[in-house]
Scaffold this motif. Structure first.
Motif, PDB file in Angstrom:
ATOM      1  N   TYR A 154       0.990  -1.266   0.025  1.00 31.00           N
ATOM      2  CA  TYR A 154      -0.037   0.009  -0.088  1.00 31.00           C
ATOM      3  C   TYR A 154       0.823   1.294  -0.270  1.00 31.00           C
ATOM      4  O   TYR A 154       0.542   2.129  -0.865  1.00 31.00           O
ATOM      5  N   LEU A 155       1.835   1.377   0.907  1.00 31.98           N
ATOM      6  CA  LEU A 155       2.843   2.538   0.941  1.00 31.98           C
ATOM      7  C   LEU A 155       3.560   2.714  -0.327  1.00 31.98           C
ATOM      8  O   LEU A 155       3.715   3.779  -0.829  1.00 31.98           O
ATOM      9  N   GLN A 156       4.023   1.597  -0.721  1.00 37.24           N
ATOM     10  CA  GLN A 156       4.920   1.677  -2.041  1.00 37.24           C
ATOM     11  C   GLN A 156       3.800   2.168  -3.429  1.00 37.24           C
ATOM     12  O   GLN A 156       4.276   3.041  -4.147  1.00 37.24           O
ATOM     13  N   ASP A 157       2.732   1.795  -3.369  1.00 35.59           N
ATOM     14  CA  ASP A 157       1.778   2.287  -4.319  1.00 35.59           C
ATOM     15  C   ASP A 157       1.369   3.521  -4.168  1.00 35.59           C
ATOM     16  O   ASP A 157       1.438   4.299  -5.142  1.00 35.59           O
ATOM     17  N   LYS A 158       1.364   4.129  -2.996  1.00 34.79           N
ATOM     18  CA  LYS A 158       0.911   5.590  -2.861  1.00 34.79           C
ATOM     19  C   LYS A 158       2.207   6.338  -3.038  1.00 34.79           C
ATOM     20  O   LYS A 158       2.022   7.559  -3.812  1.00 34.79           O
ATOM     21  N   ALA A 159       3.173   5.812  -2.741  1.00 36.32           N
ATOM     22  CA  ALA A 159       4.476   6.615  -3.216  1.00 36.32           C
ATOM     23  C   ALA A 159       4.851   6.546  -4.644  1.00 36.32           C
ATOM     24  O   ALA A 159       5.224   7.747  -5.337  1.00 36.32           O
ATOM     25  N   LYS A 160       4.369   5.668  -5.313  1.00 36.97           N
ATOM     26  CA  LYS A 160       4.651   5.471  -6.739  1.00 36.97           C
ATOM     27  C   LYS A 160       3.435   6.539  -7.780  1.00 36.97           C
ATOM     28  O   LYS A 160       3.957   7.268  -8.175  1.00 36.97           O
ATOM     29  N   ILE A 161       2.134   6.528  -6.831  1.00 36.05           N
ATOM     30  CA  ILE A 161       1.236   7.502  -7.422  1.00 36.05           C
ATOM     31  C   ILE A 161       1.417   8.974  -7.387  1.00 36.05           C
ATOM     32  O   ILE A 161       1.334   9.691  -8.181  1.00 36.05           O
ATOM     33  N   ASN A 162       2.265   9.204  -6.199  1.00 33.21           N
ATOM     34  CA  ASN A 162       2.302  10.679  -5.882  1.00 33.21           C
ATOM     35  C   ASN A 162       3.687  11.079  -6.307  1.00 33.21           C
ATOM     36  O   ASN A 162       4.018  12.220  -6.003  1.00 33.21           O
ATOM     37  N   GLN A 163       4.626   9.981  -6.777  1.00 31.10           N
ATOM     38  CA  GLN A 163       5.859  10.348  -7.413  1.00 31.10           C
ATOM     39  C   GLN A 163       6.839  11.171  -6.475  1.00 31.10           C
ATOM     40  O   GLN A 163       7.579  12.011  -6.465  1.00 31.10           O
ATOM     41  N   ASN A 164       6.496  10.419  -5.188  1.00 27.77           N
ATOM     42  CA  ASN A 164       7.252  11.044  -4.014  1.00 27.77           C
ATOM     43  C   ASN A 164       7.369   9.980  -2.632  1.00 27.77           C
ATOM     44  O   ASN A 164       6.426   9.431  -2.326  1.00 27.77           O
ATOM     45  N   GLU A 165       8.524   9.594  -2.308  1.00 25.80           N
ATOM     46  CA  GLU A 165       8.825   8.611  -1.388  1.00 25.80           C
ATOM     47  C   GLU A 165       8.513   8.954  -0.003  1.00 25.80           C
ATOM     48  O   GLU A 165       8.248   8.247   0.647  1.00 25.80           O
ATOM     49  N   LEU A 166       7.926  10.479   0.172  1.00 27.28           N
ATOM     50  CA  LEU A 166       7.318  10.940   1.407  1.00 27.28           C
ATOM     51  C   LEU A 166       6.082  10.882   1.323  1.00 27.28           C
ATOM     52  O   LEU A 166       5.306  11.639   0.622  1.00 27.28           O
ATOM     53  N   VAL A 167       5.294   9.755   1.859  1.00 28.95           N
ATOM     54  CA  VAL A 167       3.850   9.928   1.699  1.00 28.95           C
ATOM     55  C   VAL A 167       3.204  10.504   2.968  1.00 28.95           C
ATOM     56  O   VAL A 167       3.421  10.319   4.134  1.00 28.95           O
ATOM     57  N   GLN A 168       2.363  11.466   2.555  1.00 30.13           N
ATOM     58  CA  GLN A 168       1.721  12.393   3.608  1.00 30.13           C
ATOM     59  C   GLN A 168       0.374  11.444   3.918  1.00 30.13           C
ATOM     60  O   GLN A 168      -0.766  11.507   2.946  1.00 30.13           O
ATOM     61  N   VAL A 169       0.222  10.781   4.987  1.00 27.55           N
ATOM     62  CA  VAL A 169      -0.901  10.209   5.407  1.00 27.55           C
ATOM     63  C   VAL A 169      -0.880   9.897   6.885  1.00 27.55           C
ATOM     64  O   VAL A 169       0.389   9.600   7.398  1.00 27.55           O
ATOM     65  N   THR A 170      -1.853   9.885   7.634  1.00 28.35           N
ATOM     66  CA  THR A 170      -2.178   9.453   8.875  1.00 28.35           C
ATOM     67  C   THR A 170      -2.156   7.860   9.054  1.00 28.35           C
ATOM     68  O   THR A 170      -2.859   7.237   7.937  1.00 28.35           O
TER      69      THR A 170
END
Length: 210
Positions: A154-170
């Motif tokens: 899930y985190l890897q997918d979020k990072a890929k989608i946002n093109q940023n390894e820093l995922v802003q999520v709670t």
């Protein structure tokens, strides 16, 4: 809008179809966490993504949600296609993952272009195939992967989608998407951090293992 449209779809649609999309489509901008389509809506337009990202969610009888898949620039939603063609109510919720621009295509144009443009037919079929594959991957993930592996994907997918390894999520937002509790997510995130795969920050997660 023409530049954004060509950037996202020039490799998919021929020039004549791009011109028709430009003439008939309605440009819409959504901000992060805006609802684009909700449960029970009648869908009268097909969204084509120009930029940004959308997450597609499914709700169970208890009102809990599960993330099915993400959409990126150049995509559309197969569930939306089905609702448009069948004139049925939406069974999914589409939420902007970040600021997102869409071109909304009227239903009647979808049917017209299916017979008029081979590239449009191929796009529709490819979209169904891609989304089905992603939903099967989601099912496989739930059925066969441990929760910590599901969380890492899930985190890897979020990072890929946002093109940023820093995922802003709670932690709570992750819990909603993964259909589990915040306590479980917090515990697993701590384990992933100890394993050196992520770095926890305030309301953000740095994904080290991409």
């Amino acid at each position: 809008m023409l530049d954004e449209l060509k950037k996202a779809y020039s490799g998919i649609f021929e020039d004549a179809l791009l011109e028709e999309i430009l003439e008939t489509g309605i440009l819409k901008t959504f901000h992060e966490n805006d609802k684009i389509i909700d449960y029970g809506d009648y869908v009268k337009f097909l969204p084509l993504l120009l930029s940004g990202a959308i997450k597609i969610l499914r709700e169970d009888k208890e009102g809990d949600e599960l993330l099915l898949y993400f959409l990126e620039s150049g995509d559309t939603c197969a569930m939306t296609l089905s609702c448009c063609l069948g004139q049925t109510r939406s069974e999914i919720r589409a939420v902007a993952e970040k600021e997102t621009q869409l071109i909304m295509i009227p239903i009647q144009k979808m049917e017209e272009w299916t017979s008029k443009y081979k590239s449009w037919r191929n796009f529709v079929f490819d979209s169904y195939h891609s989304r089905l594959t992603e939903m099967l991957e989601t099912i496989d993930t739930i059925a066969f992967l441990n929760m910590d592996k599901r969380l890492m994907r899930y985190l890897q997918d979020k990072a890929k989608i946002n093109q940023n390894e820093l995922v802003q999520v709670t932690h709570q937002e992750i819990a909603y998407d993964m259909h589990t509790s915040r306590v479980v997510i917090s515990r697993l995130l701590k384990k992933l951090e100890l394993d050196g795969k992520i770095e926890l920050q305030r309301n953000a997660i740095n994904v080290l293992d991409l």
